[in-house]
Design a protein around this motif. Structure first.
Motif, PDB file in Angstrom:
ATOM      1  N   ILE A  72      -2.109 -23.886  -7.609  1.00  0.00           N
ATOM      2  CA  ILE A  72      -1.602 -25.192  -8.068  1.00  0.00           C
ATOM      3  C   ILE A  72      -1.541 -25.193  -9.591  1.00  0.00           C
ATOM      4  O   ILE A  72      -2.480 -24.763 -10.254  1.00  0.00           O
ATOM      5  CB  ILE A  72      -2.541 -26.332  -7.592  1.00  0.00           C
ATOM      6  N   GLU A  73      -0.421 -25.692 -10.102  1.00  0.00           N
ATOM      7  CA  GLU A  73      -0.285 -25.650 -11.565  1.00  0.00           C
ATOM      8  C   GLU A  73      -0.822 -26.891 -12.259  1.00  0.00           C
ATOM      9  O   GLU A  73      -1.255 -26.830 -13.391  1.00  0.00           O
ATOM     10  CB  GLU A  73       1.179 -25.411 -11.939  1.00  0.00           C
ATOM     11  N   HIS A  74      -0.794 -28.035 -11.573  1.00  0.00           N
ATOM     12  CA  HIS A  74      -1.369 -29.222 -12.224  1.00  0.00           C
ATOM     13  C   HIS A  74      -2.398 -29.880 -11.314  1.00  0.00           C
ATOM     14  O   HIS A  74      -2.441 -29.616 -10.114  1.00  0.00           O
ATOM     15  CB  HIS A  74      -0.280 -30.224 -12.648  1.00  0.00           C
ATOM     16  N   GLU A  75      -3.205 -30.744 -11.918  1.00  0.00           N
ATOM     17  CA  GLU A  75      -4.358 -31.287 -11.199  1.00  0.00           C
ATOM     18  C   GLU A  75      -3.949 -32.177 -10.014  1.00  0.00           C
ATOM     19  O   GLU A  75      -3.039 -32.987 -10.117  1.00  0.00           O
ATOM     20  CB  GLU A  75      -5.199 -32.112 -12.180  1.00  0.00           C
ATOM     21  N   VAL A  76      -4.657 -32.002  -8.885  1.00  0.00           N
ATOM     22  CA  VAL A  76      -4.425 -32.876  -7.730  1.00  0.00           C
ATOM     23  C   VAL A  76      -5.717 -33.642  -7.467  1.00  0.00           C
ATOM     24  O   VAL A  76      -6.777 -33.040  -7.279  1.00  0.00           O
ATOM     25  CB  VAL A  76      -4.058 -32.044  -6.484  1.00  0.00           C
ATOM     26  N   THR A  77      -5.663 -34.970  -7.509  1.00  0.00           N
ATOM     27  CA  THR A  77      -6.905 -35.743  -7.332  1.00  0.00           C
ATOM     28  C   THR A  77      -7.005 -36.369  -5.945  1.00  0.00           C
ATOM     29  O   THR A  77      -8.079 -36.773  -5.529  1.00  0.00           O
ATOM     30  CB  THR A  77      -6.984 -36.888  -8.383  1.00  0.00           C
ATOM     31  N   ASP A  78      -5.878 -36.418  -5.226  1.00  0.00           N
ATOM     32  CA  ASP A  78      -5.886 -37.085  -3.910  1.00  0.00           C
ATOM     33  C   ASP A  78      -6.651 -36.237  -2.879  1.00  0.00           C
ATOM     34  O   ASP A  78      -6.248 -35.108  -2.558  1.00  0.00           O
ATOM     35  CB  ASP A  78      -4.427 -37.295  -3.465  1.00  0.00           C
ATOM     36  N   ILE A 103       2.849 -24.930   9.053  1.00  0.00           N
ATOM     37  CA  ILE A 103       3.416 -25.492   7.817  1.00  0.00           C
ATOM     38  C   ILE A 103       4.127 -26.832   8.110  1.00  0.00           C
ATOM     39  O   ILE A 103       3.810 -27.857   7.504  1.00  0.00           O
ATOM     40  CB  ILE A 103       4.380 -24.491   7.138  1.00  0.00           C
ATOM     41  N   GLY A 104       5.019 -26.785   9.092  1.00  0.00           N
ATOM     42  CA  GLY A 104       5.838 -27.982   9.378  1.00  0.00           C
ATOM     43  C   GLY A 104       4.989 -29.183   9.768  1.00  0.00           C
ATOM     44  O   GLY A 104       5.168 -30.287   9.238  1.00  0.00           O
ATOM     45  N   GLU A 105       4.051 -28.986  10.681  1.00  0.00           N
ATOM     46  CA  GLU A 105       3.241 -30.119  11.173  1.00  0.00           C
ATOM     47  C   GLU A 105       2.243 -30.608  10.118  1.00  0.00           C
ATOM     48  O   GLU A 105       1.866 -31.774  10.094  1.00  0.00           O
ATOM     49  CB  GLU A 105       2.481 -29.719  12.437  1.00  0.00           C
ATOM     50  N   THR A 106       1.788 -29.713   9.245  1.00  0.00           N
ATOM     51  CA  THR A 106       0.861 -30.145   8.194  1.00  0.00           C
ATOM     52  C   THR A 106       1.613 -30.978   7.152  1.00  0.00           C
ATOM     53  O   THR A 106       1.115 -32.016   6.691  1.00  0.00           O
ATOM     54  CB  THR A 106       0.175 -28.919   7.538  1.00  0.00           C
ATOM     55  N   VAL A 107       2.812 -30.536   6.814  1.00  0.00           N
ATOM     56  CA  VAL A 107       3.639 -31.307   5.875  1.00  0.00           C
ATOM     57  C   VAL A 107       3.965 -32.679   6.494  1.00  0.00           C
ATOM     58  O   VAL A 107       3.876 -33.714   5.833  1.00  0.00           O
ATOM     59  CB  VAL A 107       4.927 -30.514   5.513  1.00  0.00           C
ATOM     60  N   GLU A 108       4.280 -32.659   7.794  1.00  0.00           N
ATOM     61  CA  GLU A 108       4.560 -33.911   8.500  1.00  0.00           C
ATOM     62  C   GLU A 108       3.322 -34.836   8.463  1.00  0.00           C
ATOM     63  O   GLU A 108       3.433 -36.049   8.289  1.00  0.00           O
ATOM     64  CB  GLU A 108       4.958 -33.577   9.956  1.00  0.00           C
ATOM     65  N   ALA A 109       2.134 -34.223   8.585  1.00  0.00           N
ATOM     66  CA  ALA A 109       0.891 -35.013   8.584  1.00  0.00           C
ATOM     67  C   ALA A 109       0.731 -35.785   7.275  1.00  0.00           C
ATOM     68  O   ALA A 109       0.393 -36.971   7.284  1.00  0.00           O
ATOM     69  CB  ALA A 109      -0.315 -34.101   8.812  1.00  0.00           C
ATOM     70  N   VAL A 110       0.991 -35.139   6.140  1.00  0.00           N
ATOM     71  CA  VAL A 110       0.823 -35.866   4.862  1.00  0.00           C
ATOM     72  C   VAL A 110       1.850 -36.989   4.737  1.00  0.00           C
ATOM     73  O   VAL A 110       1.560 -38.046   4.192  1.00  0.00           O
ATOM     74  CB  VAL A 110       0.860 -34.967   3.597  1.00  0.00           C
ATOM     75  N   LYS A 111       3.024 -36.737   5.283  1.00  0.00           N
ATOM     76  CA  LYS A 111       4.042 -37.804   5.247  1.00  0.00           C
ATOM     77  C   LYS A 111       3.576 -38.978   6.091  1.00  0.00           C
ATOM     78  O   LYS A 111       3.669 -40.131   5.691  1.00  0.00           O
ATOM     79  CB  LYS A 111       5.387 -37.278   5.768  1.00  0.00           C
ATOM     80  N   GLN A 112       3.047 -38.678   7.298  1.00  0.00           N
ATOM     81  CA  GLN A 112       2.582 -39.754   8.176  1.00  0.00           C
ATOM     82  C   GLN A 112       1.445 -40.549   7.535  1.00  0.00           C
ATOM     83  O   GLN A 112       1.255 -41.720   7.829  1.00  0.00           O
ATOM     84  CB  GLN A 112       2.088 -39.154   9.502  1.00  0.00           C
ATOM     85  N   LEU A 113       0.690 -39.891   6.670  1.00  0.00           N
ATOM     86  CA  LEU A 113      -0.437 -40.579   6.021  1.00  0.00           C
ATOM     87  C   LEU A 113      -0.018 -41.269   4.717  1.00  0.00           C
ATOM     88  O   LEU A 113      -0.885 -41.608   3.889  1.00  0.00           O
ATOM     89  CB  LEU A 113      -1.567 -39.572   5.754  1.00  0.00           C
ATOM     90  N   ASP A 114       1.286 -41.405   4.535  1.00  0.00           N
ATOM     91  CA  ASP A 114       1.812 -42.038   3.315  1.00  0.00           C
ATOM     92  C   ASP A 114       1.436 -41.283   2.056  1.00  0.00           C
ATOM     93  O   ASP A 114       1.181 -41.886   1.006  1.00  0.00           O
ATOM     94  CB  ASP A 114       1.308 -43.492   3.190  1.00  0.00           C
ATOM     95  N   LYS A 115       1.372 -39.990   2.166  1.00  0.00           N
ATOM     96  CA  LYS A 115       1.085 -39.169   0.986  1.00  0.00           C
ATOM     97  C   LYS A 115       2.242 -38.194   0.792  1.00  0.00           C
ATOM     98  O   LYS A 115       2.041 -37.019   0.465  1.00  0.00           O
ATOM     99  CB  LYS A 115      -0.232 -38.409   1.182  1.00  0.00           C
ATOM    100  N   GLY A 116       3.439 -38.710   1.047  1.00  0.00           N
ATOM    101  CA  GLY A 116       4.633 -37.873   0.978  1.00  0.00           C
ATOM    102  C   GLY A 116       4.767 -37.143  -0.356  1.00  0.00           C
ATOM    103  O   GLY A 116       5.351 -36.060  -0.433  1.00  0.00           O
ATOM    104  N   TYR A 117       4.203 -37.738  -1.434  1.00  0.00           N
ATOM    105  CA  TYR A 117       4.293 -37.096  -2.755  1.00  0.00           C
ATOM    106  C   TYR A 117       3.618 -35.723  -2.773  1.00  0.00           C
ATOM    107  O   TYR A 117       3.885 -34.903  -3.635  1.00  0.00           O
ATOM    108  CB  TYR A 117       3.674 -37.981  -3.847  1.00  0.00           C
ATOM    109  N   GLY A 118       2.725 -35.467  -1.792  1.00  0.00           N
ATOM    110  CA  GLY A 118       2.047 -34.157  -1.760  1.00  0.00           C
ATOM    111  C   GLY A 118       2.795 -33.144  -0.900  1.00  0.00           C
ATOM    112  O   GLY A 118       2.461 -31.959  -0.889  1.00  0.00           O
ATOM    113  N   ALA A 119       3.854 -33.627  -0.194  1.00  0.00           N
ATOM    114  CA  ALA A 119       4.514 -32.770   0.797  1.00  0.00           C
ATOM    115  C   ALA A 119       5.138 -31.518   0.174  1.00  0.00           C
ATOM    116  O   ALA A 119       4.964 -30.406   0.689  1.00  0.00           O
ATOM    117  CB  ALA A 119       5.560 -33.576   1.564  1.00  0.00           C
ATOM    118  N   GLY A 120       5.834 -31.714  -0.945  1.00  0.00           N
ATOM    119  CA  GLY A 120       6.512 -30.586  -1.596  1.00  0.00           C
ATOM    120  C   GLY A 120       5.507 -29.532  -2.038  1.00  0.00           C
ATOM    121  O   GLY A 120       5.695 -28.324  -1.817  1.00  0.00           O
TER     122      GLY A 120
END
Ligand SMILES: C[S@@+](CC[C@H](N)C(=O)[O-])C[C@H]1O[C@@H](n2cnc3c(N)ncnc32)[C@H](O)[C@@H]1O
Length: 454
Positions: A72-78, A103-120
């Motif tokens: 990770i290049e920048h800090e993630v606090t979530d 990969i797909g279901e984990t990315v989907e999980a963050v979206k479902q948790l309203d943390k879509g900003y972490g998906a990319g």
């Protein structure tokens, strides 16, 4: 509102539910309180997967996080994003889940948790690891999975054993059974297991002629033969040392006993089982009266439930909910068992959330509480009486350093020798430190026995 929340939660995929659980653990809740609610929320077919994903990710948490940090290049606090990243890495590096689902279901999980900003970010890191899993697997295996403060402390305390410890602590712990000698011997219970085709091994607990059963088959504990009737309990083999160390004293009188931090009553039950046993090798010993003390009312209730299931005589057992730092009894005790509250670093294999929950500050605070309890117990001990000090910690501050400080200010306290004989039971100037050096070893426990000179 609760209904809507439950409904929302039930729409989450299993990975999202695991991520939400890991987020709560990072916020300070314990695995014990969250595991069953999680498993109750996932479908029957996903229960095994959710269990493995949660426990496995916790066991490898710090090693996985270091891989994430390096990419990770920048800090993630979530905390939820970290949890999602770690479960994604765990699936790629430890499970046989197909990569596209991991990969797909984990990315989907963050979206479902309203943390879509972490998906990319999660998608990018998981794909990087997916391209070269062997390189990352090698990296992760070489590492330990402990927070830096604990790794440093264990290295300082147990330098020569540190590398083995680091590896052992990220493995699941073996399951050991304690047979209730009131009903049958260990060997007789082993015969019952053989008849029922349940895999096990008979292993020494480290005291001559005393064996315990290590299960080698995965079986639901309540399905063990005669479990409901109290013939058997699950107890780590090092936790089983307590009653046998006391039995080896061969005290020739009726004893008054204080179990100062008793709940949920595992060691007390063992002591009573031996006392009521027909096969108990110490002839005249019997327990006249026990005060089973704990400051936690709810945990204390579990003591009676346990003694009930084990069909032990409770007439002479008095449950007392009080603080062991101030408790004063009317009479003094012949024997005090002080299984002190501790950082529980010795049982990380069974409770991997401890590696996330404990902090460096906890060590000093816990050691101070232990010192207060120890000093007060000592006041309640009769002349010539014995005090067995126990922790399930591997840190010297809670163990031999604690005892060293106590002995310096209590000249009437005398160290009593006893002997343990497994390679991972390490004799110290005061007592023994048991370390979980290998996968089949018992947990990290410390034992020291003192006598009050009259
Ligand atoms: C390691 S556990 C004891 C396990 C127990 N001896 C057994 O074998 O099942 C420590 C216990 O100490 C209790 N405890 C913590 N602080 C205490 C205090 N100040 N006074 C009495 N009990 C305390 C906790 O509630 C917890 O049940």
């Amino acid at each position: 509102m609760r209904h809507i929340m439950t409904q929302l939660h039930s729409q989450l995929n299993t990975r999202a539910k695991v991520v939400a659980t890991l987020e709560r653990i990072q916020q300070g809740e314990s695995l014990v309180s969250l595991l069953d609610p999680l498993l109750n929320q996932v479908s029957e077919k996903d229960k095994g997967f959710a269990h493995e994903l949660l426990l496995g990710t916790l066991r490898q948490w710090w090693a996985l996080a270091r891989i994430g940090e390096s990419l990770i290049e920048h800090e993630v606090t979530d905390k939820g994003v970290w949890a999602a990243l770690n479960i994604g890495l765990y699936q790629l590096l430890y499970m046989d889940t197909p990569d596209y689902a991991a990969i797909g279901e984990t990315v989907e999980a963050v979206k479902q948790l309203d943390k879509g900003y972490g998906a990319g970010l999660i998608n990018a890191i998981l794909r990087k690891v997916q391209k070269n899993p062997a390189k990352f697997a090698k990296k992760i295996e070489k590492n330990h999975s402990l927070p830096n403060w604990l790794a440093k402390q264990l290295k300082q305390d147990w330098g020569e054993y540190y590398a083995e410890l680091g590896q052992a602590l990220r493995q699941p712990a073996p399951i050991f059974l304690r047979v209730n000698r009131k009903f049958c011997s260990v060997e007789d219970y082993a015969d019952i297991l053989t008849q029922q085709g349940i895999g096990f091994a008979l292993v020494s607990i480290g005291i001559e002629k005393v064996q315990t059963i290590q299960l080698t088959d995965a079986i639901r504990i309540t399905d063990l033969p005669k479990f409901a009737e109290g013939w058997v309990s699950v107890q780590d083999k090092h936790a089983q040392l307590s009653a046998h160390i006391l039995a080896s004293l061969a005290l020739d009188k009726s004893l008054t006993v204080l179990d100062a931090c008793t709940a949920p009553g595992g060691k007390l039950a063992h002591l009573l089982e031996l006392d009521e046993s027909k096969t108990f090798h110490v002839k005249h010993q019997n327990i006249a009266h026990v005060i089973a003390l704990d400051s936690d009312e709810k945990r204390l209730q579990r003591v009676s439930q346990n003694l009930e299931r084990l069909q032990l005589n409770q007439e002479n057992v008095q449950l007392v909910c009080e603080d062991a730092t101030t408790f004063q009894a009317d009479t003094q005790f012949d024997v005090i068992v002080l299984d002190a509250p501790c950082t529980a670093t010795g049982v990380i294999r069974r409770h991997p959330d401890i590696a996330l929950l404990r902090t460096e500050e906890d060590v000093g605070q816990t050691a101070a509480l232990q010192a207060n309890i120890l000093a007060n117990c000592w006041h309640n001990l009769a002349d010539n009486g014995y005090l067995l000090y126990i922790t399930c910690s591997m840190l010297k501050a809670e163990n031999e350093d604690q005892l060293q400080a106590f002995l310096a200010t209590h000249k009437e306290a005398q160290i009593v020798d006893f002997s343990l004989n497994l390679p991972n039971q390490i004799k110290r100037d005061i007592g023994y430190q048991c370390l979980p050096l290998h996968q089949n070893d018992g947990d990290g426990f410390y034992y020291a026995l003192l006598q009050k000179r009259g």
